[in-house]
Design a protein around this motif. Structure first.
Motif, PDB file in Angstrom:
ATOM      1  N   LEU A  66      -3.252  14.713   9.850  1.00  0.00           N
ATOM      2  CA  LEU A  66      -3.047  13.259   9.909  1.00  0.00           C
ATOM      3  C   LEU A  66      -4.308  12.546  10.371  1.00  0.00           C
ATOM      4  O   LEU A  66      -4.664  11.490   9.842  1.00  0.00           O
ATOM      5  N   GLY A  67      -4.991  13.123  11.349  1.00  0.00           N
ATOM      6  CA  GLY A  67      -6.234  12.516  11.810  1.00  0.00           C
ATOM      7  C   GLY A  67      -7.283  12.460  10.712  1.00  0.00           C
ATOM      8  O   GLY A  67      -8.018  11.476  10.580  1.00  0.00           O
ATOM      9  N   THR A  68      -7.339  13.520   9.906  1.00  0.00           N
ATOM     10  CA  THR A  68      -8.284  13.542   8.786  1.00  0.00           C
ATOM     11  C   THR A  68      -7.944  12.471   7.770  1.00  0.00           C
ATOM     12  O   THR A  68      -8.826  11.741   7.288  1.00  0.00           O
ATOM     13  N   ASN A  69      -6.671  12.359   7.431  1.00  0.00           N
ATOM     14  CA  ASN A  69      -6.263  11.368   6.438  1.00  0.00           C
ATOM     15  C   ASN A  69      -6.490   9.938   6.927  1.00  0.00           C
ATOM     16  O   ASN A  69      -6.908   9.073   6.157  1.00  0.00           O
ATOM     17  N   ILE A  70      -6.219   9.688   8.210  1.00  0.00           N
ATOM     18  CA  ILE A  70      -6.477   8.361   8.754  1.00  0.00           C
ATOM     19  C   ILE A  70      -7.975   8.068   8.750  1.00  0.00           C
ATOM     20  O   ILE A  70      -8.405   6.956   8.406  1.00  0.00           O
ATOM     21  N   THR A  71      -8.773   9.071   9.123  1.00  0.00           N
ATOM     22  CA  THR A  71     -10.222   8.879   9.122  1.00  0.00           C
ATOM     23  C   THR A  71     -10.733   8.542   7.730  1.00  0.00           C
ATOM     24  O   THR A  71     -11.553   7.623   7.552  1.00  0.00           O
ATOM     25  N   LEU A  72     -10.253   9.258   6.732  1.00  0.00           N
ATOM     26  CA  LEU A  72     -10.737   9.053   5.369  1.00  0.00           C
ATOM     27  C   LEU A  72     -10.269   7.728   4.785  1.00  0.00           C
ATOM     28  O   LEU A  72     -11.066   6.959   4.233  1.00  0.00           O
TER      29      LEU A  72
ATOM     30  N   VAL B 188       0.841  -1.205   0.000  1.00  0.00           N
ATOM     31  CA  VAL B 188       0.000   0.000   0.000  1.00  0.00           C
ATOM     32  C   VAL B 188       0.868   1.245   0.000  1.00  0.00           C
ATOM     33  O   VAL B 188       0.569   2.236  -0.681  1.00  0.00           O
ATOM     34  N   PHE B 189       1.956   1.218   0.775  1.00  0.00           N
ATOM     35  CA  PHE B 189       2.869   2.356   0.819  1.00  0.00           C
ATOM     36  C   PHE B 189       3.395   2.670  -0.577  1.00  0.00           C
ATOM     37  O   PHE B 189       3.413   3.835  -1.010  1.00  0.00           O
ATOM     38  N   ALA B 190       3.824   1.644  -1.287  1.00  0.00           N
ATOM     39  CA  ALA B 190       4.349   1.849  -2.640  1.00  0.00           C
ATOM     40  C   ALA B 190       3.263   2.349  -3.585  1.00  0.00           C
ATOM     41  O   ALA B 190       3.492   3.255  -4.394  1.00  0.00           O
ATOM     42  N   ALA B 191       2.074   1.765  -3.478  1.00  0.00           N
ATOM     43  CA  ALA B 191       0.982   2.153  -4.376  1.00  0.00           C
ATOM     44  C   ALA B 191       0.542   3.592  -4.146  1.00  0.00           C
ATOM     45  O   ALA B 191       0.210   4.316  -5.089  1.00  0.00           O
ATOM     46  N   GLN B 192       0.555   4.027  -2.880  1.00  0.00           N
ATOM     47  CA  GLN B 192       0.102   5.383  -2.577  1.00  0.00           C
ATOM     48  C   GLN B 192       1.115   6.452  -2.969  1.00  0.00           C
ATOM     49  O   GLN B 192       0.795   7.639  -2.967  1.00  0.00           O
ATOM     50  N   MET B 193       2.320   6.059  -3.283  1.00  0.00           N
ATOM     51  CA  MET B 193       3.320   7.041  -3.682  1.00  0.00           C
ATOM     52  C   MET B 193       3.040   7.596  -5.079  1.00  0.00           C
ATOM     53  O   MET B 193       3.611   8.607  -5.483  1.00  0.00           O
ATOM     54  N   ILE B 194       2.169   6.926  -5.833  1.00  0.00           N
ATOM     55  CA  ILE B 194       1.781   7.412  -7.156  1.00  0.00           C
ATOM     56  C   ILE B 194       0.569   8.319  -6.978  1.00  0.00           C
ATOM     57  O   ILE B 194      -0.535   7.854  -6.726  1.00  0.00           O
TER      58      ILE B 194
ATOM     59  N   ILE C 154      -2.974   0.727   7.153  1.00  0.00           N
ATOM     60  CA  ILE C 154      -3.130   1.990   6.433  1.00  0.00           C
ATOM     61  C   ILE C 154      -2.705   3.157   7.321  1.00  0.00           C
ATOM     62  O   ILE C 154      -2.068   4.113   6.852  1.00  0.00           O
ATOM     63  N   SER C 155      -3.001   3.089   8.605  1.00  0.00           N
ATOM     64  CA  SER C 155      -2.616   4.167   9.520  1.00  0.00           C
ATOM     65  C   SER C 155      -1.096   4.292   9.606  1.00  0.00           C
ATOM     66  O   SER C 155      -0.555   5.401   9.586  1.00  0.00           O
ATOM     67  N   VAL C 156      -0.408   3.160   9.716  1.00  0.00           N
ATOM     68  CA  VAL C 156       1.054   3.186   9.769  1.00  0.00           C
ATOM     69  C   VAL C 156       1.623   3.799   8.496  1.00  0.00           C
ATOM     70  O   VAL C 156       2.555   4.615   8.533  1.00  0.00           O
ATOM     71  N   VAL C 157       1.068   3.412   7.357  1.00  0.00           N
ATOM     72  CA  VAL C 157       1.524   3.970   6.081  1.00  0.00           C
ATOM     73  C   VAL C 157       1.356   5.486   6.069  1.00  0.00           C
ATOM     74  O   VAL C 157       2.268   6.232   5.678  1.00  0.00           O
ATOM     75  N   LEU C 158       0.204   5.958   6.508  1.00  0.00           N
ATOM     76  CA  LEU C 158      -0.074   7.399   6.503  1.00  0.00           C
ATOM     77  C   LEU C 158       0.828   8.160   7.474  1.00  0.00           C
ATOM     78  O   LEU C 158       1.274   9.278   7.177  1.00  0.00           O
ATOM     79  N   ILE C 159       1.107   7.562   8.618  1.00  0.00           N
ATOM     80  CA  ILE C 159       1.989   8.216   9.591  1.00  0.00           C
ATOM     81  C   ILE C 159       3.398   8.347   9.034  1.00  0.00           C
ATOM     82  O   ILE C 159       4.028   9.406   9.134  1.00  0.00           O
ATOM     83  N   VAL C 160       3.895   7.282   8.426  1.00  0.00           N
ATOM     84  CA  VAL C 160       5.238   7.320   7.833  1.00  0.00           C
ATOM     85  C   VAL C 160       5.298   8.343   6.711  1.00  0.00           C
ATOM     86  O   VAL C 160       6.253   9.126   6.601  1.00  0.00           O
ATOM     87  N   GLN C 161       4.278   8.375   5.878  1.00  0.00           N
ATOM     88  CA  GLN C 161       4.250   9.326   4.764  1.00  0.00           C
ATOM     89  C   GLN C 161       4.234  10.764   5.271  1.00  0.00           C
ATOM     90  O   GLN C 161       4.912  11.636   4.728  1.00  0.00           O
ATOM     91  N   ALA C 162       3.452  11.022   6.319  1.00  0.00           N
ATOM     92  CA  ALA C 162       3.348  12.388   6.840  1.00  0.00           C
ATOM     93  C   ALA C 162       4.638  12.834   7.516  1.00  0.00           C
ATOM     94  O   ALA C 162       5.070  13.983   7.359  1.00  0.00           O
ATOM     95  N   LEU C 163       5.265  11.936   8.265  1.00  0.00           N
ATOM     96  CA  LEU C 163       6.443  12.310   9.042  1.00  0.00           C
ATOM     97  C   LEU C 163       7.735  12.340   8.228  1.00  0.00           C
ATOM     98  O   LEU C 163       8.610  13.178   8.475  1.00  0.00           O
ATOM     99  N   PHE C 164       7.845  11.429   7.266  1.00  0.00           N
ATOM    100  CA  PHE C 164       9.124  11.282   6.567  1.00  0.00           C
ATOM    101  C   PHE C 164       9.076  11.605   5.068  1.00  0.00           C
ATOM    102  O   PHE C 164      10.116  11.825   4.462  1.00  0.00           O
ATOM    103  N   MET C 165       7.865  11.621   4.499  1.00  0.00           N
ATOM    104  CA  MET C 165       7.760  11.848   3.056  1.00  0.00           C
ATOM    105  C   MET C 165       7.064  13.162   2.714  1.00  0.00           C
ATOM    106  O   MET C 165       6.894  13.476   1.545  1.00  0.00           O
ATOM    107  N   ALA C 166       6.640  13.907   3.720  1.00  0.00           N
ATOM    108  CA  ALA C 166       5.915  15.173   3.515  1.00  0.00           C
ATOM    109  C   ALA C 166       4.686  14.975   2.626  1.00  0.00           C
ATOM    110  O   ALA C 166       4.326  15.837   1.835  1.00  0.00           O
ATOM    111  N   ASP C 167       4.053  13.818   2.765  1.00  0.00           N
ATOM    112  CA  ASP C 167       2.859  13.497   1.981  1.00  0.00           C
ATOM    113  C   ASP C 167       1.663  13.530   2.923  1.00  0.00           C
ATOM    114  O   ASP C 167       1.418  12.593   3.682  1.00  0.00           O
ATOM    115  N   GLY C 168       0.916  14.631   2.899  1.00  0.00           N
ATOM    116  CA  GLY C 168      -0.163  14.839   3.847  1.00  0.00           C
ATOM    117  C   GLY C 168       0.333  15.644   5.037  1.00  0.00           C
ATOM    118  O   GLY C 168       1.492  15.521   5.443  1.00  0.00           O
TER     119      GLY C 168
END
Length: 228
Positions: free
Chosen positions: A106-112, A50-56, A87-101
């Motif tokens: 973060l709470g909004t993105n996890i909720t959605l 999922v992490f790889a797929a969401q990078m696109i 999915i939550s772990v993926v979103l947290i990593v993306q927000a903290l280390f990839m500046a994605d979201g």
């Protein structure tokens, strides 16, 4: 669908943060019933995929983006509660280390994506599994339809949040058209990917597919009755 910082007002962001924390807290307890020594490694693989797929990402407009969500795929493979965690772990990593979201979003993105995306995908899958023929071949198409519907559903919920606390100078109607329209198209792509991945795992190791467990149990029971 990553929402950036400042796109929603503080009360809306706090509210979705509370929802996200509550959902993850419940998922941490419930996931124990879904995983065992054989299936636990699958959760890591699902999160990595999922992490790889969401990078696109595909630009949607008004500072938001669209991409595959992976909620239905994760739910069918490892269970809905474990999927929320993946999915939550993926979103947290993306927000903290990839500046994605955004961090504050973060709470909004996890909720959605981790709550709405997983819930809609899983509920649609379960409903279809109940009415489709009781065989393993029904799992991939049911998962695909769940994936197809989960993506625009999450986009629609985002639009509702924007209508409540949106900070961008964009009409809600335009946001709805752009978000749902684009995510219907993305949902088609997600349905194809979900069907292919779930189908491959079902063909190779159906015992590792959480959504196939009731069908496998029923098949085993029939075999035992036939032998007896």
């Amino acid at each position: 669908m990553h929402v950036p910082d400042g796109f929603l007002d503080a009360p809306t962001s706090v509210a979705t943060g509370v929802v996200a924390v509550a959902a993850v807290g419940v998922a941490l307890r419930k996931a124990r019933t879904e995983l065992d020594d054989r299936t636990a490694p699958m959760a890591g693989l699902v999160a990595a995929f999922v992490f790889a797929a969401q990078m696109i990402n595909f630009p949607v407009g008004a500072g938001t983006s669209g991409h595959l969500l992976g909620g239905a795929l994760a739910a069918v493979l490892v269970g809905p509660w474990t999927a929320v965690l993946c999915i939550s772990v993926v979103l947290i990593v993306q927000a903290l280390f990839m500046a994605d979201g955004g961090i504050t979003a973060l709470g909004t993105n996890i909720t959605l994506m981790a709550v709405v995306g997983v819930a809609v995908g899983w509920l649609v899958f379960v409903a279809l599994r109940a009415v489709l023929p009781k065989r393993l071949g029904s799992v991939p198409p049911a998962a695909a339809i769940g994936a197809l519907l989960s993506v625009p559903a999450a986009a629609a919920v985002f639009t509702l949040l924007f209508a409540i606390g949106g900070q961008a100078p964009v009409e809600t109607g335009k946001v709805l058209t752009a978000m749902v329209g684009w995510h219907v198209v993305i949902g088609v792509g997600e349905a194809v990917v979900t069907a292919l991945v779930v189908g491959a795992v079902v063909a190779a190791r159906p015992d590792l597919v959480y959504g196939a467990r009731p069908l496998l149990a029923a098949r085993t029971l029939e075999i035992r009755k036939a032998v007896a």
